[in-house]
Enzyme design. Structure first.
Site, PDB file in Angstrom:
ATOM      1  N   TYR A   1       0.841  -1.195   0.000  1.00 19.86           N
ATOM      2  CA  TYR A   1       0.000   0.000   0.000  1.00 19.86           C
ATOM      3  C   TYR A   1       0.882   1.253   0.000  1.00 19.86           C
ATOM      4  O   TYR A   1       1.440   1.643   1.030  1.00 19.86           O
ATOM      5  CB  TYR A   1      -0.941   0.016   1.216  1.00 19.86           C
ATOM      6  CG  TYR A   1      -1.901  -1.159   1.280  1.00 19.86           C
ATOM      7  CD1 TYR A   1      -2.201  -1.918   0.155  1.00 19.86           C
ATOM      8  CD2 TYR A   1      -2.526  -1.513   2.472  1.00 19.86           C
ATOM      9  CE1 TYR A   1      -3.075  -2.994   0.217  1.00 19.86           C
ATOM     10  CE2 TYR A   1      -3.407  -2.584   2.541  1.00 19.86           C
ATOM     11  CZ  TYR A   1      -3.670  -3.322   1.412  1.00 19.86           C
ATOM     12  OH  TYR A   1      -4.536  -4.379   1.475  1.00 19.86           O
TER      13      TYR A   1
ATOM     14  N   SER B   1     -12.868  -5.242   1.782  1.00 17.02           N
ATOM     15  CA  SER B   1     -13.848  -4.498   0.974  1.00 17.02           C
ATOM     16  C   SER B   1     -15.292  -4.908   1.325  1.00 17.02           C
ATOM     17  O   SER B   1     -16.112  -5.165   0.433  1.00 17.02           O
ATOM     18  CB  SER B   1     -13.587  -4.676  -0.518  1.00 17.02           C
ATOM     19  OG  SER B   1     -12.281  -4.282  -0.866  1.00 17.02           O
ATOM     20  N   PRO B   2     -15.644  -4.958   2.628  1.00 14.82           N
ATOM     21  CA  PRO B   2     -16.998  -5.377   3.010  1.00 14.82           C
ATOM     22  C   PRO B   2     -18.061  -4.363   2.610  1.00 14.82           C
ATOM     23  O   PRO B   2     -19.246  -4.692   2.576  1.00 14.82           O
ATOM     24  CB  PRO B   2     -16.907  -5.499   4.542  1.00 14.82           C
ATOM     25  CG  PRO B   2     -15.831  -4.532   4.924  1.00 14.82           C
ATOM     26  CD  PRO B   2     -14.825  -4.596   3.805  1.00 14.82           C
ATOM     27  N   LEU B   3     -17.618  -3.133   2.305  1.00 13.24           N
ATOM     28  CA  LEU B   3     -18.550  -2.098   1.825  1.00 13.24           C
ATOM     29  C   LEU B   3     -18.498  -2.009   0.301  1.00 13.24           C
ATOM     30  O   LEU B   3     -18.943  -1.009  -0.281  1.00 13.24           O
ATOM     31  CB  LEU B   3     -18.196  -0.742   2.437  1.00 13.24           C
ATOM     32  CG  LEU B   3     -18.400  -0.639   3.954  1.00 13.24           C
ATOM     33  CD1 LEU B   3     -17.715   0.611   4.513  1.00 13.24           C
ATOM     34  CD2 LEU B   3     -19.894  -0.622   4.290  1.00 13.24           C
ATOM     35  N   GLY B   4     -17.968  -3.072  -0.336  1.00 16.01           N
ATOM     36  CA  GLY B   4     -17.863  -3.027  -1.791  1.00 16.01           C
ATOM     37  C   GLY B   4     -17.074  -1.813  -2.249  1.00 16.01           C
ATOM     38  O   GLY B   4     -17.425  -1.165  -3.223  1.00 16.01           O
ATOM     39  N   ARG B   5     -15.987  -1.530  -1.512  1.00 16.70           N
ATOM     40  CA  ARG B   5     -15.108  -0.375  -1.779  1.00 16.70           C
ATOM     41  C   ARG B   5     -15.878   0.946  -1.724  1.00 16.70           C
ATOM     42  O   ARG B   5     -15.542   1.902  -2.411  1.00 16.70           O
ATOM     43  CB  ARG B   5     -14.381  -0.561  -3.115  1.00 16.70           C
ATOM     44  CG  ARG B   5     -13.496  -1.810  -3.097  1.00 16.70           C
ATOM     45  CD  ARG B   5     -12.647  -1.949  -4.313  1.00 16.70           C
ATOM     46  NE  ARG B   5     -11.872  -3.190  -4.278  1.00 16.70           N
ATOM     47  CZ  ARG B   5     -10.567  -3.281  -4.019  1.00 16.70           C
ATOM     48  NH1 ARG B   5      -9.875  -2.217  -3.760  1.00 16.70           N
ATOM     49  NH2 ARG B   5      -9.953  -4.448  -4.011  1.00 16.70           N
ATOM     50  N   GLY B   6     -16.923   0.971  -0.934  1.00 18.88           N
ATOM     51  CA  GLY B   6     -17.704   2.193  -0.735  1.00 18.88           C
ATOM     52  C   GLY B   6     -18.981   2.209  -1.557  1.00 18.88           C
ATOM     53  O   GLY B   6     -19.925   2.937  -1.240  1.00 18.88           O
ATOM     54  N   PHE B   7     -19.058   1.370  -2.592  1.00 17.48           N
ATOM     55  CA  PHE B   7     -20.220   1.387  -3.494  1.00 17.48           C
ATOM     56  C   PHE B   7     -21.511   1.045  -2.740  1.00 17.48           C
ATOM     57  O   PHE B   7     -22.567   1.623  -3.004  1.00 17.48           O
ATOM     58  CB  PHE B   7     -19.985   0.375  -4.625  1.00 17.48           C
ATOM     59  CG  PHE B   7     -20.967   0.480  -5.754  1.00 17.48           C
ATOM     60  CD1 PHE B   7     -20.742   1.347  -6.814  1.00 17.48           C
ATOM     61  CD2 PHE B   7     -22.120  -0.297  -5.776  1.00 17.48           C
ATOM     62  CE1 PHE B   7     -21.648   1.442  -7.870  1.00 17.48           C
ATOM     63  CE2 PHE B   7     -23.027  -0.211  -6.816  1.00 17.48           C
ATOM     64  CZ  PHE B   7     -22.793   0.667  -7.871  1.00 17.48           C
TER      65      PHE B   7
ATOM     66  N   ALA C   1     -22.094   6.027  -1.669  1.00 19.25           N
ATOM     67  CA  ALA C   1     -21.241   7.227  -1.717  1.00 19.25           C
ATOM     68  C   ALA C   1     -20.868   7.618  -3.147  1.00 19.25           C
ATOM     69  O   ALA C   1     -20.571   8.774  -3.420  1.00 19.25           O
ATOM     70  CB  ALA C   1     -19.977   7.002  -0.886  1.00 19.25           C
TER      71      ALA C   1
HETATM   72  N1  LIG Z   1      -6.173  -8.550   0.860  1.00 23.68           N
HETATM   73  C1  LIG Z   1      -6.454  -7.797  -0.179  1.00 23.68           C
HETATM   74  O1  LIG Z   1      -6.157  -8.127  -1.323  1.00 23.68           O
HETATM   75  C2  LIG Z   1      -7.168  -6.489   0.045  1.00 23.68           C
HETATM   76  C3  LIG Z   1      -7.749  -5.804  -1.046  1.00 23.68           C
HETATM   77  C4  LIG Z   1      -8.417  -4.603  -0.785  1.00 23.68           C
HETATM   78  C5  LIG Z   1      -8.487  -4.098   0.504  1.00 23.68           C
HETATM   79  N2  LIG Z   1      -7.884  -4.789   1.532  1.00 23.68           N
HETATM   80  C6  LIG Z   1      -7.952  -4.302   2.929  1.00 23.68           C
HETATM   81  O2  LIG Z   1      -9.320  -4.204   3.281  1.00 23.68           O
HETATM   82  C7  LIG Z   1      -9.613  -2.891   3.765  1.00 23.68           C
HETATM   83  C8  LIG Z   1     -11.040  -2.505   3.430  1.00 23.68           C
HETATM   84  O3  LIG Z   1     -11.317  -2.625   2.063  1.00 23.68           O
HETATM   85  P1  LIG Z   1     -11.527  -1.357   1.119  1.00 23.68           P
HETATM   86  O4  LIG Z   1     -11.014  -0.150   1.797  1.00 23.68           O
HETATM   87  O5  LIG Z   1     -10.988  -1.745  -0.199  1.00 23.68           O
HETATM   88  O6  LIG Z   1     -13.089  -1.289   0.895  1.00 23.68           O
HETATM   89  P2  LIG Z   1     -14.370  -1.015   1.836  1.00 23.68           P
HETATM   90  O7  LIG Z   1     -13.999  -1.151   3.242  1.00 23.68           O
HETATM   91  O8  LIG Z   1     -15.434  -1.873   1.290  1.00 23.68           O
HETATM   92  O9  LIG Z   1     -14.741   0.491   1.462  1.00 23.68           O
HETATM   93  C9  LIG Z   1     -13.874   1.550   1.696  1.00 23.68           C
HETATM   94  C10 LIG Z   1     -14.440   2.778   1.022  1.00 23.68           C
HETATM   95  O10 LIG Z   1     -15.703   3.088   1.597  1.00 23.68           O
HETATM   96  C11 LIG Z   1     -15.698   4.406   2.130  1.00 23.68           C
HETATM   97  N3  LIG Z   1     -16.454   4.338   3.398  1.00 23.68           N
HETATM   98  C12 LIG Z   1     -16.103   3.701   4.531  1.00 23.68           C
HETATM   99  N4  LIG Z   1     -17.061   3.820   5.466  1.00 23.68           N
HETATM  100  C13 LIG Z   1     -18.052   4.544   4.895  1.00 23.68           C
HETATM  101  C14 LIG Z   1     -19.307   5.007   5.357  1.00 23.68           C
HETATM  102  N5  LIG Z   1     -19.737   4.712   6.581  1.00 23.68           N
HETATM  103  N6  LIG Z   1     -20.064   5.762   4.509  1.00 23.68           N
HETATM  104  C15 LIG Z   1     -19.648   6.040   3.253  1.00 23.68           C
HETATM  105  N7  LIG Z   1     -18.462   5.613   2.760  1.00 23.68           N
HETATM  106  C16 LIG Z   1     -17.665   4.876   3.576  1.00 23.68           C
HETATM  107  C17 LIG Z   1     -14.262   4.771   2.315  1.00 23.68           C
HETATM  108  O11 LIG Z   1     -14.046   6.147   2.150  1.00 23.68           O
HETATM  109  P3  LIG Z   1     -13.316   7.043   3.282  1.00 23.68           P
HETATM  110  O12 LIG Z   1     -11.984   6.418   3.537  1.00 23.68           O
HETATM  111  O13 LIG Z   1     -13.212   8.369   2.624  1.00 23.68           O
HETATM  112  O14 LIG Z   1     -14.227   7.020   4.448  1.00 23.68           O
HETATM  113  C18 LIG Z   1     -13.583   3.996   1.181  1.00 23.68           C
HETATM  114  O15 LIG Z   1     -13.667   4.734  -0.024  1.00 23.68           O
HETATM  115  C19 LIG Z   1      -8.540  -2.022   3.099  1.00 23.68           C
HETATM  116  O16 LIG Z   1      -8.346  -0.814   3.811  1.00 23.68           O
HETATM  117  C20 LIG Z   1      -7.335  -2.930   3.136  1.00 23.68           C
HETATM  118  O17 LIG Z   1      -6.704  -2.865   4.413  1.00 23.68           O
HETATM  119  C21 LIG Z   1      -7.242  -5.973   1.305  1.00 23.68           C
END
Ligand SMILES: NC(=O)c1ccc[n+]([C@@H]2O[C@H](COP(=O)([O-])OP(=O)(O)OC[C@H]3O[C@@H](n4cnc5c(N)ncnc54)[C@H](OP(=O)(O)O)[C@@H]3O)[C@@H](O)[C@H]2O)c1
Length: 347
Positions: A70, A218-224, A228
């Site tokens: 990262y 990505s439990p929030l589908g990357r924010g989708f 947002a």
């Molecule tokens: N092992 C792997 O290959 C892999 C791949 C991807 C990710 N990861 C890990 O998993 C973690 C989480 O996954 P992710 O960050 O990809 O996706 P996510 O948790 O599904 O979504 C993150 C996105 O959602 C937004 N968000 C979070 N809370 C929100 C809320 N309450 N309301 C509106 N928007 C919200 C965040 O924006 P803001 O930050 O602006 O709030 C960010 O853009 C990463 O940080 C990383 O550590 C691992």
């Protein structure tokens, strides 16, 4: 007050704890994904991100997730002062194996060679400024190297005191089984959400059988799933990784946004947000599959970590689960432009 004595503010509920697999550490039932604090999702306010780390800890979040990939080590460096200030409370997870070109995040390399792993752990320890990593994941599998060999090297790191627990990201059920035969695996980290359910076929049941925890990324589908954004190519900044993901771009984005109607409906019934429903759904899978599930939603904002941890108190009914059930099978577009890097690409 010492750093281990934290009192939640009035009206707050700290999240509960769970053992991360039969061999793993005890952690808050929701972790924090830190990737976006320095990488992948556009510009960051570093002060707010630091405050988010602190706020999460106050709310009972203890599992903090990063990776050497990262920002080419920048995310680990960013976390270092926070980890140092709270070393006894934080369960620190990082990863090796994935190289991401900073100028073009679609360009990726995978390396599971033993010599490379030994270099990676020392570099991560140095950047994080710690003596040991609590949970060390293989980020991606390089099929050229037998998984037994990779996990054998990871086991050496445990014996050397550099790592406490082992994890694997994006592995197949067969790879998990082979790995577990070499050394206990605490957790598998893979994408799991209302939109991404392929691991339920074999990875999740195998993890449950072996006593391994699931850490959904990505439990929030990357924010989708929060609503947002809808169209990554129209709404997100030029270097945002989501612009490379087929399901958030072109015609797929509008098709997929329409799938969120039941999520919004259930959110309204609970006085909650769609994102909270998405997180409550992931957490409910622990009960469905009989294994520990600790999602790591990523956010850089205090208000959102408050919202996300509050979702751990939402219980969805069977009727609501039935309404959510068909969503994943209707999603248009893959999780990644190149699925060969995922476990699904090797099943
Ligand atoms: N092992 C792997 O290959 C892999 C791949 C991807 C990710 N990861 C890990 O998993 C973690 C989480 O996954 P992710 O960050 O990809 O996706 P996510 O948790 O599904 O979504 C993150 C996105 O959602 C937004 N968000 C979070 N809370 C929100 C809320 N309450 N309301 C509106 N928007 C919200 C965040 O924006 P803001 O930050 O602006 O709030 C960010 O853009 C990463 O940080 C990383 O550590 C691992």
């Amino acid at each position: 007050m010492t750093s281990t004595e934290r009192t939640p503010q009035a009206g707050e509920q700290r999240i509960s704890t769970v053992e991360l697999g039969s061999n793993g550490p005890v952690v808050g039932i929701q972790g924090l994904g830190c990737m976006g604090m320095s990488f992948a999702y556009g510009p960051t306010d570093a002060d707010e991100a630091r405050a988010t780390l602190e706020r999460a800890l106050e709310l009972g979040v203890t599992l903090y997730d990063t990776a050497d990939a990262y920002g080419s080590g920048e995310n680990e460096k960013f976390l270092a002062p926070f980890v140092k200030a709270h070393r006894d409370e934080v369960v620190l997870a990082t990863k090796f194996a994935l190289g991401i070109d900073p100028s073009d995040p679609t360009k990726r390399t995978i390396n599971n060679d033993p010599a490379y792993i030994r270099t990676c752990i020392d570099a991560s320890l140095q950047r994080l400024d710690v003596d040991s990593i609590d949970l060390y994941y293989m980020h991606r599998r390089d099929p050229k190297v037998p998984i037994e060999e990779t996990v054998g090297v990871m086991a050496e790191l445990v014996a050397a005191g550099k790592v406490k627990h082992l994890g694997l990201s994006e592995v197949t059920a067969d790879e998990l089984r082979a790995a577990q035969a070499v050394h206990p695996i605490a957790a598998v980290q893979s994408e799991w959400s209302l939109f991404s359910r392929d691991i339920e076929q074999s990875v999740v049941p195998t993890a449950a059988e072996l006593g391994v925890a699931l850490v959904p990324y990505s439990p929030l589908g990357r924010g989708f799933l929060t609503g947002a954004f809808v169209s990554a190519d129209k709404e997100l900044s030029a270097n945002d990784f989501r612009r490379q993901q087929p399901r958030f771009t072109g015609d797929n984005a509008a098709v997929n946004a329409a799938l969120l109607a039941p999520v919004r409906q259930i959110a309204e019934a609970h006085g909650a947000t769609p994102g909270q429903v998405a997180l409550a759904w992931v957490q409910r899978q622990a009960q469905t599959f009989g294994l520990p599930v600790v999602a790591i939603p990523g956010t850089r904002k205090r208000s959102r970590v408050e919202e996300n941890t509050a979702a751990t108190h939402i219980a969805l009914t069977d009727e609501e689960l039935a309404l959510l059930e068909p969503i994943a099978s209707q999603v248009s577009g893959d999780r990644y432009a190149d699925m060969t890097f995922t476990s699904a690409g090797r099943e």
